[in-house]
Every structure is written in C-alpha cells, then in structure tokens.
Design a protein around this motif. Structure first.
Motif, PDB file in Angstrom:
ATOM      1  N   UNK A  26      15.721  16.989  61.477  1.00 18.98           N
ATOM      2  CA  UNK A  26      14.262  16.783  61.479  1.00 18.98           C
ATOM      3  C   UNK A  26      13.699  16.387  62.849  1.00 18.98           C
ATOM      4  N   UNK A  27      14.528  15.829  63.708  1.00 20.86           N
ATOM      5  CA  UNK A  27      14.060  15.396  65.030  1.00 20.86           C
ATOM      6  C   UNK A  27      14.042  16.534  66.052  1.00 20.86           C
ATOM      7  N   UNK A  28      14.808  17.590  65.779  1.00 22.52           N
ATOM      8  CA  UNK A  28      14.865  18.714  66.726  1.00 22.52           C
ATOM      9  C   UNK A  28      13.482  19.343  66.857  1.00 22.52           C
ATOM     10  N   UNK A  29      13.017  19.430  68.066  1.00 24.83           N
ATOM     11  CA  UNK A  29      11.693  19.988  68.328  1.00 24.83           C
ATOM     12  C   UNK A  29      10.559  18.995  68.183  1.00 24.83           C
ATOM     13  N   UNK A  30      10.798  17.902  67.471  1.00 22.15           N
ATOM     14  CA  UNK A  30       9.740  16.916  67.239  1.00 22.15           C
ATOM     15  C   UNK A  30       9.601  15.926  68.386  1.00 22.15           C
ATOM     16  N   UNK A  31      10.703  15.586  69.035  1.00 25.48           N
ATOM     17  CA  UNK A  31      10.605  14.602  70.112  1.00 25.48           C
ATOM     18  C   UNK A  31      10.750  15.239  71.487  1.00 25.48           C
ATOM     19  N   UNK A  32      10.803  16.578  71.520  1.00 24.57           N
ATOM     20  CA  UNK A  32      10.787  17.265  72.803  1.00 24.57           C
ATOM     21  C   UNK A  32       9.427  17.047  73.455  1.00 24.57           C
ATOM     22  N   UNK A  33       9.406  17.117  74.763  1.00 23.26           N
ATOM     23  CA  UNK A  33       8.130  17.028  75.468  1.00 23.26           C
ATOM     24  C   UNK A  33       8.129  18.052  76.598  1.00 23.26           C
ATOM     25  N   UNK A  34       7.158  17.969  77.479  1.00 19.36           N
ATOM     26  CA  UNK A  34       7.069  18.955  78.556  1.00 19.36           C
ATOM     27  C   UNK A  34       8.141  18.752  79.622  1.00 19.36           C
ATOM     28  N   UNK A  35       8.892  17.650  79.559  1.00 22.88           N
ATOM     29  CA  UNK A  35       9.940  17.381  80.550  1.00 22.88           C
ATOM     30  C   UNK A  35      11.350  17.561  80.040  1.00 22.88           C
ATOM     31  N   UNK A  36      11.545  17.578  78.715  1.00 23.06           N
ATOM     32  CA  UNK A  36      12.902  17.729  78.187  1.00 23.06           C
ATOM     33  C   UNK A  36      12.881  18.338  76.793  1.00 23.06           C
ATOM     34  N   UNK A  37      14.021  18.901  76.430  1.00 24.81           N
ATOM     35  CA  UNK A  37      14.187  19.482  75.108  1.00 24.81           C
ATOM     36  C   UNK A  37      15.658  19.553  74.765  1.00 24.81           C
ATOM     37  N   UNK A  38      15.945  19.818  73.500  1.00 24.18           N
ATOM     38  CA  UNK A  38      17.334  19.873  73.043  1.00 24.18           C
ATOM     39  C   UNK A  38      17.488  20.958  71.991  1.00 24.18           C
ATOM     40  N   UNK A  39      18.673  21.532  71.938  1.00 24.85           N
ATOM     41  CA  UNK A  39      19.015  22.434  70.840  1.00 24.85           C
ATOM     42  C   UNK A  39      20.389  22.023  70.322  1.00 24.85           C
ATOM     43  N   UNK A  40      20.610  22.257  69.044  1.00 25.95           N
ATOM     44  CA  UNK A  40      21.867  21.870  68.405  1.00 25.95           C
ATOM     45  C   UNK A  40      22.557  23.101  67.849  1.00 25.95           C
ATOM     46  N   UNK A  41      23.870  23.111  67.980  1.00 28.41           N
ATOM     47  CA  UNK A  41      24.701  24.169  67.410  1.00 28.41           C
ATOM     48  C   UNK A  41      25.898  23.503  66.743  1.00 28.41           C
ATOM     49  N   UNK A  42      26.239  24.013  65.560  1.00 26.56           N
ATOM     50  CA  UNK A  42      27.410  23.485  64.860  1.00 26.56           C
ATOM     51  C   UNK A  42      28.354  24.630  64.559  1.00 26.56           C
ATOM     52  N   UNK A  43      29.616  24.400  64.829  1.00 27.38           N
ATOM     53  CA  UNK A  43      30.657  25.379  64.541  1.00 27.38           C
ATOM     54  C   UNK A  43      31.813  24.635  63.888  1.00 27.38           C
ATOM     55  N   UNK A  44      31.907  24.770  62.583  1.00 31.14           N
ATOM     56  CA  UNK A  44      32.956  24.065  61.855  1.00 31.14           C
ATOM     57  C   UNK A  44      32.787  22.565  61.975  1.00 31.14           C
ATOM     58  N   UNK A  45      33.784  21.896  62.515  1.00 26.96           N
ATOM     59  CA  UNK A  45      33.731  20.436  62.618  1.00 26.96           C
ATOM     60  C   UNK A  45      33.210  19.960  63.973  1.00 26.96           C
ATOM     61  N   UNK A  46      32.628  20.863  64.739  1.00 20.81           N
ATOM     62  CA  UNK A  46      32.078  20.499  66.052  1.00 20.81           C
ATOM     63  C   UNK A  46      30.554  20.616  66.041  1.00 20.81           C
ATOM     64  N   UNK A  47      29.927  19.648  66.676  1.00 22.06           N
ATOM     65  CA  UNK A  47      28.476  19.649  66.862  1.00 22.06           C
ATOM     66  C   UNK A  47      28.220  19.580  68.359  1.00 22.06           C
ATOM     67  N   UNK A  48      27.354  20.441  68.846  1.00 13.31           N
ATOM     68  CA  UNK A  48      27.061  20.483  70.270  1.00 13.31           C
ATOM     69  C   UNK A  48      25.554  20.403  70.475  1.00 13.31           C
ATOM     70  N   UNK A  61      16.804   9.809  79.773  1.00 15.81           N
ATOM     71  CA  UNK A  61      16.100   9.350  78.578  1.00 15.81           C
ATOM     72  C   UNK A  61      16.461  10.205  77.368  1.00 15.81           C
ATOM     73  N   UNK A  62      16.515  11.520  77.550  1.00 17.89           N
ATOM     74  CA  UNK A  62      16.841  12.416  76.442  1.00 17.89           C
ATOM     75  C   UNK A  62      18.278  12.201  75.974  1.00 17.89           C
ATOM     76  N   UNK A  63      19.214  12.066  76.894  1.00 17.25           N
ATOM     77  CA  UNK A  63      20.611  11.839  76.520  1.00 17.25           C
ATOM     78  C   UNK A  63      20.742  10.522  75.752  1.00 17.25           C
ATOM     79  N   UNK A  64      20.099   9.475  76.230  1.00 15.92           N
ATOM     80  CA  UNK A  64      20.147   8.185  75.523  1.00 15.92           C
ATOM     81  C   UNK A  64      19.577   8.307  74.118  1.00 15.92           C
TER      82      UNK A  64
END
Length: 80
Positions: A26-48, A61-64
């Motif tokens: 639910x947070x993906x895309x919601x807390x992005x701003x004009x300076x940072x963003x994130x995408x998530x990918x899951x493959x089996x037991x790994x999350x990236x 700030x985004x990593x934290x």
C-alpha cells in the motif's frame, strides 16, 4: 544524475516474502515524491526494493523509510 540503491531481503520461505511484500504494497507509490521513488519485485523467497533518488539526501531518507517499513512488516509477520 539519478542515484540508485537496491535493497535485497531474503526470507526462509516464499510465504514470508509474500507477507512482507503485501504489507508494504500500500505504501508503494504513495510516499514517493519528486526527489525519490521505489519499486518492489519479489521472486520466490526474495524481495528486492529499488530506490531511485535525485540527490543523496533524498536517497538516505528513502532508504531509511523503506528499511523501517520492511522491519515493521517483518516483525508483524513474525507474530502470526
């Protein structure tokens, strides 16, 4: 210049990875701003999570933020 960081999380099972991914979804895309963003990918037991930022302050700030969200999701999933 865009900075990029890849955060990789490995779990004991695909179900654990799915629970964490579902919890942060639910947070993906919601807390992005004009300076940072994130995408998530899951493959089996790994999350990236791939974090992109325009500057290093935004990157830190985004990593934290995302590490904290994953930590909360992991702890909440451990109580099930």
């Amino acid at each position: 210049m865009v900075h990029e960081a890849v955060l990789s999380f490995q779990y004991d099972s695909p179900e654990q990875a799915a629970r964490v991914a579902d919890a942060i979804d639910p947070e993906l895309g919601e807390i992005d701003d004009d300076r940072s963003g994130v995408r998530a990918d899951r493959d089996g037991s790994a999350l990236e999570l791939t974090v992109e930022a325009e500057d290093l302050v935004a990157m830190r700030a985004a990593i934290n933020t995302w590490c904290s969200l994953v930590d909360v999701a992991e702890r909440a999933g451990a109580t099930e």
